[in-house]
Design an enzyme around this catalytic site. Sequence first.
Site, PDB file in Angstrom:
ATOM      1  N   HIS A 187      -4.900 -24.724 -51.065  1.00 19.91           N
ATOM      2  CA  HIS A 187      -3.553 -24.855 -51.626  1.00 19.91           C
ATOM      3  C   HIS A 187      -3.422 -26.178 -52.381  1.00 19.91           C
ATOM      4  O   HIS A 187      -2.951 -26.213 -53.522  1.00 19.91           O
ATOM      5  CB  HIS A 187      -2.519 -24.783 -50.499  1.00 19.91           C
ATOM      6  CG  HIS A 187      -1.112 -25.086 -50.922  1.00 19.91           C
ATOM      7  ND1 HIS A 187      -0.186 -24.086 -51.180  1.00 19.91           N
ATOM      8  CD2 HIS A 187      -0.470 -26.260 -51.144  1.00 19.91           C
ATOM      9  CE1 HIS A 187       0.964 -24.649 -51.545  1.00 19.91           C
ATOM     10  NE2 HIS A 187       0.812 -25.977 -51.525  1.00 19.91           N
ATOM     11  N   GLU A 188      -3.840 -27.254 -51.744  1.00 19.89           N
ATOM     12  CA  GLU A 188      -3.664 -28.573 -52.353  1.00 19.89           C
ATOM     13  C   GLU A 188      -4.596 -28.771 -53.550  1.00 19.89           C
ATOM     14  O   GLU A 188      -4.206 -29.379 -54.553  1.00 19.89           O
ATOM     15  CB  GLU A 188      -3.876 -29.667 -51.304  1.00 19.89           C
ATOM     16  CG  GLU A 188      -2.909 -29.616 -50.134  1.00 19.89           C
ATOM     17  CD  GLU A 188      -1.456 -29.843 -50.542  1.00 19.89           C
ATOM     18  OE1 GLU A 188      -1.206 -30.262 -51.675  1.00 19.89           O
ATOM     19  OE2 GLU A 188      -0.572 -29.586 -49.712  1.00 19.89           O
TER      20      GLU A 188
ATOM     21  N   CYS B 164       2.156 -15.629 -51.400  1.00 17.93           N
ATOM     22  CA  CYS B 164       1.018 -16.257 -52.074  1.00 17.93           C
ATOM     23  C   CYS B 164       0.629 -17.542 -51.344  1.00 17.93           C
ATOM     24  O   CYS B 164       1.482 -18.225 -50.750  1.00 17.93           O
ATOM     25  CB  CYS B 164       1.416 -16.582 -53.517  1.00 17.93           C
ATOM     26  SG  CYS B 164       0.166 -17.431 -54.518  1.00 17.93           S
TER      27      CYS B 164
ATOM     28  N   CYS C 214      -1.452 -14.641 -55.284  1.00 20.71           N
ATOM     29  CA  CYS C 214      -0.820 -13.489 -55.928  1.00 20.71           C
ATOM     30  C   CYS C 214      -1.463 -13.309 -57.308  1.00 20.71           C
ATOM     31  O   CYS C 214      -2.143 -14.216 -57.811  1.00 20.71           O
ATOM     32  CB  CYS C 214       0.685 -13.695 -56.041  1.00 20.71           C
ATOM     33  SG  CYS C 214       1.183 -14.848 -57.350  1.00 20.71           S
TER      34      CYS C 214
ATOM     35  N   HIS D 112      -3.088 -27.275 -56.563  1.00 19.06           N
ATOM     36  CA  HIS D 112      -2.142 -28.148 -57.272  1.00 19.06           C
ATOM     37  C   HIS D 112      -2.859 -29.044 -58.272  1.00 19.06           C
ATOM     38  O   HIS D 112      -2.349 -29.292 -59.368  1.00 19.06           O
ATOM     39  CB  HIS D 112      -1.380 -29.019 -56.265  1.00 19.06           C
ATOM     40  CG  HIS D 112      -0.268 -28.308 -55.557  1.00 19.06           C
ATOM     41  ND1 HIS D 112       0.606 -27.448 -56.194  1.00 19.06           N
ATOM     42  CD2 HIS D 112       0.121 -28.346 -54.253  1.00 19.06           C
ATOM     43  CE1 HIS D 112       1.487 -26.993 -55.314  1.00 19.06           C
ATOM     44  NE2 HIS D 112       1.211 -27.511 -54.131  1.00 19.06           N
TER      45      HIS D 112
ATOM     46  N   CYS E 102      -0.821 -16.243 -59.854  1.00 19.77           N
ATOM     47  CA  CYS E 102      -1.572 -17.465 -59.574  1.00 19.77           C
ATOM     48  C   CYS E 102      -3.074 -17.242 -59.686  1.00 19.77           C
ATOM     49  O   CYS E 102      -3.818 -18.147 -60.081  1.00 19.77           O
ATOM     50  CB  CYS E 102      -1.214 -17.993 -58.185  1.00 19.77           C
ATOM     51  SG  CYS E 102       0.499 -18.612 -58.078  1.00 19.77           S
TER      52      CYS E 102
ATOM     53  N   HIS F 144       4.142 -24.605 -57.052  1.00 15.34           N
ATOM     54  CA  HIS F 144       4.500 -23.727 -55.942  1.00 15.34           C
ATOM     55  C   HIS F 144       4.927 -22.358 -56.465  1.00 15.34           C
ATOM     56  O   HIS F 144       5.738 -22.262 -57.386  1.00 15.34           O
ATOM     57  CB  HIS F 144       5.618 -24.349 -55.106  1.00 15.34           C
ATOM     58  CG  HIS F 144       5.131 -25.475 -54.245  1.00 15.34           C
ATOM     59  ND1 HIS F 144       5.732 -26.716 -54.219  1.00 15.34           N
ATOM     60  CD2 HIS F 144       4.080 -25.551 -53.379  1.00 15.34           C
ATOM     61  CE1 HIS F 144       5.090 -27.493 -53.377  1.00 15.34           C
ATOM     62  NE2 HIS F 144       4.086 -26.820 -52.851  1.00 15.34           N
ATOM     63  N   CYS F 145       4.372 -21.314 -55.857  1.00 19.64           N
ATOM     64  CA  CYS F 145       4.631 -19.944 -56.317  1.00 19.64           C
ATOM     65  C   CYS F 145       5.979 -19.450 -55.794  1.00 19.64           C
ATOM     66  O   CYS F 145       6.313 -19.640 -54.631  1.00 19.64           O
ATOM     67  CB  CYS F 145       3.518 -19.025 -55.840  1.00 19.64           C
ATOM     68  SG  CYS F 145       3.721 -17.316 -56.389  1.00 19.64           S
TER      69      CYS F 145
END
Length: 359
Positions: A254-255, A270, A289, A258, A292, A264-265
């Site tokens: 996740h990070e 997601c 998703c 970025h 993304c 952020h979705c």
Amino acid sequence: METVRHSEHTLKTALISENPALVSQYEKLEAGERRLLNEAFKPDHDLFGPITLHSQSDWIISHPEAPQDFEQFFSDPYRKAPSPEKRSIYIQCIGSLGNTRIISEEYIKWLKGYCEAFFYGLTVKLLEPVPVSATRCSFRVNENTKNLQIHAGHILTFLKKQKPGDAFCIVGITMIDLYPRDSWNFVFGQASLTDGVGIFSFARYDSDFYSSRYEGKVNKLRKVSSSDYTVFDNYYIPPVTSVLLLRSCKTLTHEIGHIFGLRHCQWLACLMQGSNHLEEADRRPLHLCPICLRKLQCAVGFSIIERYKALVRWIDGDSDSPGVSTTRGREDNGDLPKPAEAFKEWKAWILKCLAVVQK
């Protein structure tokens, strides 16, 4: 509980765009890839569900943000993308991740392998682990949890100096809790997108972290100078479990997402959804998703089929072996079985996606 639903037209526009050049780019994708991505806006799809909100403390409610569709991602002038000269993700371990050397080394290898599959096509490299003292960061004992914490911003400064020339980004990982400034209680992680650096802690992913029996509490910390890092000698490290590994993989990807410029979705359930607390983070899926996923594919240039196959291979590496649950002081002489039980549900989901792509 509230459900965030978007119209078919909204999701289709967010994924494909109405810009003729980007529509043409989308149409050049493999037919199977388009078939999977189109699941985003099909009314009867079951692979990509809507976002569910459980309380007013959830991220979308408490942190209003403008949504980012594919066209906005593609056109972002500040977005960083890998180049032929900078296609490596570096992982720098700060302190130990396991309660023995063998466990720590294996845990880092598992994270490396997961990132290589998730960001398929890029090289992931491990830097030699360093003790907290090497970073020269500030530290404290949290007044609420009574556990040791290190200063996230100081770690970022250290990582920036360590960043190799071929690095797209360098991320630090640690089992020590983080704080960004004196007035904050804690932070799971912090990143500088312009510098391509990030630091993430897995300390709070221990299932006992918030309980009264948490073994990492520092009951008595002698008065020491700001340069005496001996307080980190033999600091508490939780057992490596399948759930802790899953949470770590989720946060790390996740990070790093970025750093690639993915915000952020707010479209569908997601991995890139924001989270305010562990319960919300646990509700996030491991997958991206379609919107993304297209962003990341655009940045990296992978085949969706090959990426999904790589993720299945990572899950299957030791999927039939018992999970690793260790106690302090245990030592091992060989490779440890990867505790991948918590990933089995996601493997089943990936196989459904592969069936759609390869139909």
